[in-house]
Design an enzyme around this catalytic site. Structure first.
Site, PDB file in Angstrom:
ATOM      1  N   CYS A 130      -0.585   4.088   1.764  1.00  0.00           N
ATOM      2  CA  CYS A 130      -0.499   4.206   3.651  1.00  0.00           C
ATOM      3  C   CYS A 130       1.089   4.733   3.857  1.00  0.00           C
ATOM      4  CB  CYS A 130      -0.747   2.895   4.057  1.00  0.00           C
ATOM      5  SG  CYS A 130      -2.225   1.760   3.153  1.00  0.00           S
ATOM      6  N   ASP A 131       1.860   4.087   3.035  1.00  0.00           N
ATOM      7  CA  ASP A 131       3.216   3.914   3.674  1.00  0.00           C
ATOM      8  C   ASP A 131       4.258   4.864   2.678  1.00  0.00           C
ATOM      9  OD1 ASP A 131       2.376   2.011   5.301  1.00  0.00           O
ATOM     10  OD2 ASP A 131       2.899   0.481   3.994  1.00  0.00           O
ATOM     11  N   CYS A 191       0.935  -1.030   0.143  1.00  0.00           N
ATOM     12  CA  CYS A 191      -0.028  -0.167   0.066  1.00  0.00           C
ATOM     13  C   CYS A 191       0.845   1.154  -0.077  1.00  0.00           C
ATOM     14  CB  CYS A 191      -0.902   0.052   1.156  1.00  0.00           C
ATOM     15  SG  CYS A 191      -2.042   1.446   1.487  1.00  0.00           S
TER      16      CYS A 191
END
Ligand code: NDP
Length: 315
Positions: free
Chosen positions: A139-140, A136
């Site tokens: 997300c990261d 992801c």
């Protein structure tokens, strides 16, 4: 006792909630517990810009869209709990549904548990999970370890393009490792990715190993050209898997019909499963379209099927 319990909180679940709430069924939605893999709101919580959902003519972020969906379902009386279903007693009537800490009785169930990102399954992926390995980018991707450093994305679909483009905001170079010589992604996304000077496609290549050490995590990947068998090491601090998804259907193994990859099978043209009173909508039963708009559409179908089924029980 509940009239309808909705499991899962993506576009399918929220739309099913909106429609059953407006049918005065006071639905209860179990949204799932927030965790790294499954966020309430589903896969869109890890998507940046959604440009193809009709009505959002200027685009919208995935999380904002899910907030809007939830708000709309809430407005008509949907109740929400951050609970993950661990077991269902399919033989009981009403159904009995369990989480780690609670249980509910319900006349009907709408399954909208969606799908989860897949990894290649290499031991080295597992070894460096969350230490450079991720599925992801949204997300990261902004984490310090990826800033101004090269990263790799594995896959050739729209997810891979989206992740790669997003990562160009932070990383110095984004290698897209794809096993064929053409992307599967839609032309507009593939063209956009290929036109970005920071994106380097690595055609006809698979990942042999994620390289790293215990102290720093990921330091590179070893790729294999499948035509020449030549191995090449690419230095990078991040490895993003973007090779598709697995339906979240484990709860229904041996109970509901599913295909060989675990997608639930519904009666053609409907959301009926083989169990009376249990309906399935969204990505958990759709391996072909997998779009927010089609998931929302099938959530609407499930709500209508469920409402009519409940009415027929009382007729
Ligand atoms: P896809 O199934 O479309 O693509 C998966 C990619 O990963 C393919 O290129 C596939 O290669 C590759 N792959 C799969 N397994 C392996 C493996 N074991 N080793 C190496 N490579 C592998 O999944 P996506 O998640 O990209 O997209 C799913 C759906 O969601 C699609 O319908 C897509 O259009 C949609 N989507 C739309 C977006 C948007 O419009 N903004 C954003 C993201 C997704 P190969 O091509 O050789 O099969």
């Amino acid at each position: 006792m509940e009239n309808v319990l909705i499991i899962g909180s993506g576009p399918a679940g929220y739309t099913a909630a909106l429609y059953t709430a407006r049918a005065n069924l006071a639905p209860l939605m179990l949204e799932g517990e927030p965790s790294k893999d499954i966020l309430p709101g589903g896969q869109l919580m890890t998507t940046t810009e959604v440009e193809n959902y009709p009505g959002y003519s200027d685009g919208v972020t995935g999380p904002k869209m899910m907030e809007d969906f939830k708000h709309q379902a809430e407005r008509f009386g949907t109740r929400f709990l951050y609970e993950t279903v661990t077991k269902i007693d399919f033989d009981a009537r009403p159904f009995k549904v369990y989480s780690e800490t609670q249980s509910w009785e319900t006349k009907s169930i709408i399954v909208a548990t969606g799908a989860t990102a897949k990894y290649l399954g290499l031991p080295s992926e597992e070894k460096y999970m969350n230490r450079g390995v991720s599925a992801c980018a949204t997300c990261d991707g902004a984490l310090p370890r990826f800033r101004n450093k090269p990263v790799v994305v594995v896959g050739g679909g729209d997810t891979a393009m989206e992740e790669a483009l997003f990562l160009t905001n932070f990383s110095s170079r984004v290698h897209v490792i794809h096993r064929r010589d053409a992307f599967r992604a839609s032309k507009i996304m593939a063209d956009r990715a290929l036109a970005n000077p920071k994106i380097a496609p690595e055609w006809n290549s698979t990942v042999d190993e994620v390289l790293g050490d215990d102290k720093t995590g990921v330091t590179g990947v070893r790729i294999r050209n499948i035509q020449t068998d030549k191995l090449t090491d690419i230095a990078c601090t991040g490895y993003f898997a973007a090779i598709g998804h697995k339906p979240n259907s484990d709860l229904f193994k041996g109970v509901l019909d599913m295909d060989e990859t675990g997608y639930l099978i519904t009666k053609p043209g409907s959301t009926y499963t083989k169990i009376e009173g249990l309906f399935a909508a969204g990505d958990v039963q759709d391996k072909i379209y997998r779009q927010a708009v089609t998931a929302a559409g099938s959530g609407c179908m499930a709500a209508i099927d469920c409402t009519r089924w409940l009415e027929a029980q009382h007729a």
